[in-house]
Design a protein around this motif. Structure first.
Motif, short mmCIF file in Angstrom:
data_model
loop_
_atom_site.label_atom_id
_atom_site.label_comp_id
_atom_site.label_asym_id
_atom_site.label_seq_id
_atom_site.Cartn_x
_atom_site.Cartn_y
_atom_site.Cartn_z
N GLU A 60 0.82 -1.21 0.00
CA GLU A 60 0.00 0.00 0.00
C GLU A 60 0.86 1.26 0.00
O GLU A 60 0.42 2.31 -0.49
CB GLU A 60 -0.93 0.02 1.22
CG GLU A 60 -2.03 -1.05 1.20
CD GLU A 60 -3.08 -0.78 0.14
OE1 GLU A 60 -3.24 0.39 -0.25
OE2 GLU A 60 -3.73 -1.74 -0.30
N PRO A 632 -14.16 1.83 -4.95
CA PRO A 632 -12.89 1.58 -5.64
C PRO A 632 -11.83 2.66 -5.41
O PRO A 632 -10.69 2.49 -5.83
CB PRO A 632 -13.29 1.54 -7.11
CG PRO A 632 -14.46 2.45 -7.20
CD PRO A 632 -15.20 2.32 -5.89
N LYS A 666 -5.48 5.74 -4.72
CA LYS A 666 -5.54 4.41 -5.32
C LYS A 666 -6.93 4.16 -5.88
O LYS A 666 -7.93 4.46 -5.22
CB LYS A 666 -5.19 3.34 -4.27
CG LYS A 666 -5.13 1.93 -4.83
CD LYS A 666 -4.79 0.91 -3.76
CE LYS A 666 -5.97 0.67 -2.84
NZ LYS A 666 -5.75 -0.45 -1.90
N TYR A 667 -6.97 3.59 -7.07
CA TYR A 667 -8.26 3.32 -7.72
C TYR A 667 -8.24 1.90 -8.28
O TYR A 667 -7.32 1.51 -9.00
CB TYR A 667 -8.51 4.32 -8.86
CG TYR A 667 -9.85 4.14 -9.52
CD1 TYR A 667 -11.02 4.62 -8.90
CD2 TYR A 667 -9.97 3.49 -10.75
CE1 TYR A 667 -12.26 4.45 -9.50
CE2 TYR A 667 -11.21 3.32 -11.35
CZ TYR A 667 -12.35 3.81 -10.72
OH TYR A 667 -13.57 3.63 -11.31
N ASN A 668 -9.26 1.12 -7.92
CA ASN A 668 -9.38 -0.27 -8.39
C ASN A 668 -10.58 -0.41 -9.32
O ASN A 668 -11.65 0.14 -9.05
CB ASN A 668 -9.54 -1.23 -7.21
CG ASN A 668 -8.29 -1.34 -6.37
OD1 ASN A 668 -8.12 -0.57 -5.42
ND2 ASN A 668 -7.42 -2.26 -6.71
N THR A 669 -10.38 -1.13 -10.40
CA THR A 669 -11.46 -1.36 -11.33
C THR A 669 -11.21 -2.69 -12.06
O THR A 669 -10.28 -3.42 -11.74
CB THR A 669 -11.57 -0.20 -12.35
OG1 THR A 669 -12.73 -0.40 -13.15
CG2 THR A 669 -10.34 -0.14 -13.24
N GLU A 677 -5.39 -2.03 -10.88
CA GLU A 677 -5.16 -1.05 -9.82
C GLU A 677 -4.28 0.07 -10.35
O GLU A 677 -3.22 -0.18 -10.94
CB GLU A 677 -4.51 -1.68 -8.59
CG GLU A 677 -4.23 -0.67 -7.48
CD GLU A 677 -3.63 -1.29 -6.24
OE1 GLU A 677 -4.29 -2.19 -5.67
OE2 GLU A 677 -2.51 -0.91 -5.85
N PHE A 679 -2.49 3.89 -9.14
CA PHE A 679 -2.19 4.73 -7.99
C PHE A 679 -1.33 5.92 -8.41
O PHE A 679 -0.66 5.90 -9.45
CB PHE A 679 -1.49 3.94 -6.89
CG PHE A 679 0.00 3.78 -7.13
CD1 PHE A 679 0.90 4.69 -6.60
CD2 PHE A 679 0.50 2.73 -7.88
CE1 PHE A 679 2.27 4.56 -6.82
CE2 PHE A 679 1.85 2.60 -8.10
CZ PHE A 679 2.75 3.51 -7.57
#
Length: 729
Positions: A60, A632, A666-669, A677, A679
């Motif tokens: 992270e 997300p 951070k962005y998750n899709t 991911e 960032f």
């Protein structure tokens, strides 16, 4: 000596037999302090202050350097250099040293105490399964040099699934990283393989670096109760200078100063003592694990770690213009560690034991050759390629250790550790055939207890020890060190083993929303080994020898508060208070330059008893806030604050404290069912300038004065940017 060793082994075996023979109706007590495997992570009965991060938590941070992770932990301070060559301190121990000495912290990778030079951690940042920090003397598990604790790193394991990951990162000053990994599993085995490449141009002059690594693990399931794991890591690295400068250089012809800390932050024209490192690392191990029907477990590990490093060393002023501009030697070092470690556990209803053996056979070959033509002070010419030094050092460690956990009641559990080390050193000068040998026998221990107030909270307390034996180069400095610049060295074979004694009490609480850990400690360091002239302070014509020069007392408070990460808003607060002082330091030599004779001289001898240990801040705060804007999308902001510190043992030069703010997104899709991911992060958001590991040992700029202008330091890189993308398949 053999009879004494047999007595200790018999006592340890007796502990195991007695602990496993009785039974009362209590919950199963388990051993958690394994040196080989970290699957026993429950800390409800842990009597020491520990801090654990999972590999996910480490990732992270998207840290370019492991120092960015470790510096967030209460009680841990890391001098951050480019790449992963860092100097690690726990509870202020080792903070008075700043170059190539061991830091008093055991670096343990996959169960093996690795002899990383000067506390460096040569590891792929993306290959970490977990990091555990044990604070306080930890020689009861890890032996020599664990004066203040241990950094225990477990690399990623093979998992029971098929999955691949590719990722890239791009950042300031030409930073690039590329990663590819794949995990494959069947009913009979699982394997994990990862390749990594990263590079950077560096912020400071000639501070570029690159790393290429491939590592992995193969786990074969022998049957339902046993398995064999093979692990390997092949890494090649290059590192250059660290950006060190003198705060202000002095020109005697014009009697003017150049304030480099303001006008030369990137260290143009200044050359570090050593640079241009080529590092070749090979780590191999095989671990066998077997669970038995009676609840016991056996683990056996065989390993070999090979570290070959070449570099330029001994910076000097070739054209006598007052600045170091070249290096005298091409240096070579090969460290080979071979060993066997084994642990046998017995978990019972009221008691549990762990017995271990640690057999290591370590060897280091070092040599240096003149890389330039050089004429010494006696007028002797040394041509390019002439061998200046060629030595072989061997270290044989044979140790047994044990842990006993005993539950007196459902609430009160005690823990006892003991370790016996037989350490044999052998040194040979291959140029002169000069040889020296010596042997040390050391016992270290820990005793502690936890008391559960209820299911959510408990008190803990312990007393633990650490030790560091003197080296042959310290005991026989008169025979092994020939530097005329540093004075005339003499032997001293009466140096005592350096010891630490750690006493602490703490409180843990875990609720549905928060977890707390608060500890108060005193860490006494006895018989600190140093030079009679002071560390890195010496002059020609003065007798110099190593001895037990000082005692140190460190007192502190460490607080950690973590909120539930499942909430929309969550945070981490880590706070450290450290009061670190010399309780004995009778003779410190202040070395200045005589402007008339252009020679060093002893300007005074001082008693530094009561002075604060340099490079220790009384207050350190790490505060991290996280806000999950959408499921997300996560926004993270953190601030690290360090209060002022002294740069010198004499406590005449103080450096201001500082606060640094970082920001991460951070962005998750998913794209076509592939998890993605993305960032981005900004480090040092407000471009705060501060000095990294400032130090003053004497008249560094040769102006005949002792003041802030003699400070050696590295100016931080300021605001930096980083962004990355990863995909799973």
């Amino acid at each position: 000596m053999k009879m004494k060793r047999d007595v200790y082994i018999s006592l340890i075996c007796a502990l195991a037999i007695n602990a496993s023979a009785a039974s009362i109706n209590l919950d199963t007590i388990e051993i958690q302090s394994s040196t080989i495997d970290d699957k026993y992570q429950d800390n409800t009965t842990e009597v020491s202050n520990t801090y654990t991060m999972s590999g996910t938590e480490v990732e992270e941070f998207h840290a370019q350097n492991i120092a960015d992770v470790l510096n967030t932990i209460p009680g841990v301070t890391v001098r951050k250099n480019e790449n992963d060559s860092n100097k690690i301190h726990i509870r202020g121990i080792g903070a008075e040293m700043y170059m190539g000495e061991k830091p008093g912290v055991a670096i343990v990778i996959d169960g093996v105490p690795v002899q990383e030079r000067a506390g460096s951690i040569n590891i792929d940042m993306d290959n970490i399964e977990s990091i555990k920090v044990i604070k306080g003397g930890a020689s009861y598990l890890y032996g020599n040099d664990a004066l203040a604790g241990a950094i225990i790193i477990t690399t990623k394991r093979a998992k029971g699934k098929n999955e691949g990951v590719v990722a890239t990162e791009q950042g300031s000053y030409g930073y690039q990283k590329y990663i590819a990994s794949y995990n494959y599993a069947t009913e009979n085995f699982a394997t994990y393989l990862q390749a990594n490449y990263k590079k950077s141009d560096g912020y400071w002059q000639d501070s570029d670096y690159w790393t290429k690594s491939i590592n992995g693990k193969f786990q074969y399931y022998v049957d339902d109760t046993s398995d064999v794991t093979f692990g390997f890591d092949k890494t090649k690295r290059y590192e250059n200078d660290t950006g060190s400068i003198t705060y202000a250089t002095y020109d005697p012809t014009t009697q003017t100063y150049t304030y480099n800390a303001d006008v030369n932050k990137k260290s143009y024209g200044e050359v570090g003592y050593a640079t241009d490192y080529d590092i070749d690392l090979t780590k191999l191990f095989i671990t066998y694990s077997k669970d038995f029907d009676n609840g016991s477990n056996l683990m056996l590990q065989v390993y070999q770690y090979d570290d070959t490093t070449t570099n330029q060393s001994a910076a000097f002023d070739s054209n006598r213009d007052g600045l170091r501009d070249d290096h005298l030697y091409d240096s070579y070092a090969n460290t080979l560690q071979k060993g066997v470690k084994s642990e046998y556990r017995i978990d019972g209803t009221f008691a549990a034991t762990m017995l271990g053996i640690d057999i290591a056979r370590n060897k280091e070959d070092k040599n240096s050759k003149y890389r330039v033509n050089s004429t010494d002070r006696a007028g002797v010419l040394h041509p390019i390629g002439e061998v200046a030094s060629d030595t072989t050092s061997k270290e044989n460690i044979s140790a047994v250790y044990a842990e006993l956990k005993y539950a007196f009641t459902q609430k009160l559990t005690t823990t006892f550790n003991v370790r016996y080390d037989n350490i044999a050193y052998d040194y040979t000068n291959n140029l002169t055939a000069y040889n020296r040998e010596t042997t040390f026998n050391e016992i270290s221990y820990r005793a502690g207890a936890t008391y559960k107030l209820d299911k959510k909270s408990s008190f803990y307390a312990n007393a633990s020890t650490g030790f560091r034996v003197p080296t042959l180069s310290q005991m026989y400095a008169g025979d092994l060190i020939t530097s005329t610049y540093s004075g005339t060295y003499t032997n001293n074979t009466n140096i005592k083993t350096e010891k630490t004694y750690n006493y602490e009490i703490g409180y843990r609480l875990k609720t549905n929303l928060f977890s707390y850990n608060l500890s108060v400690y005193q860490l006494d360091r006895k018989d600190v080994i140093g030079r009679s002239s002071g560390n890195y302070a010496s002059t020609r014509g003065v007798d110099v020898f190593y001895d037990n020069m000082a005692d140190v007392r460190n007192r502190g408070v460490e607080l950690s508060i973590l909120s539930d990460k499942k909430q929309m808003v969550y945070f981490t607060l880590n706070y450290t208070y450290l009061d670190s002082k010399y309780t004995r330091y009778d003779e410190y030599n202040l070395i200045l330059r005589d402007q008339i004779t252009d020679r060093d001289y002893v300007a005074g001898v001082y008693n530094l008893t009561g002075n604060t240990i340099p490079r220790t801040s009384k207050h350190t705060v790490y505060l991290e806030g996280n806000y999950r804007v959408l499921k997300p999308l996560l926004i993270t902001a953190d601030v690290t604050y360090r209060s002022s510190q002294y740069a010198d043992e004499m406590n005449q030069i103080k450096v201001n404290g500082y606060a640094v703010v970082n920001l991460r997104l951070k962005y998750n899709t998913k794209i076509s069912h592939f998890p993605i991911e993305m960032f981005a992060k900004i480090e040092n958001l407000f471009d705060e300038q501060y000095y990294m590991m400032p130090r003053v040992t004497g008249d560094r700029n040769d102006d005949g004065l002792y003041d802030v202008r003699d400070m050696g330091l590295t100016v931080n890189p300021g605001r930096t940017f980083l962004a990355g993308l990863s995909a799973k398949f």
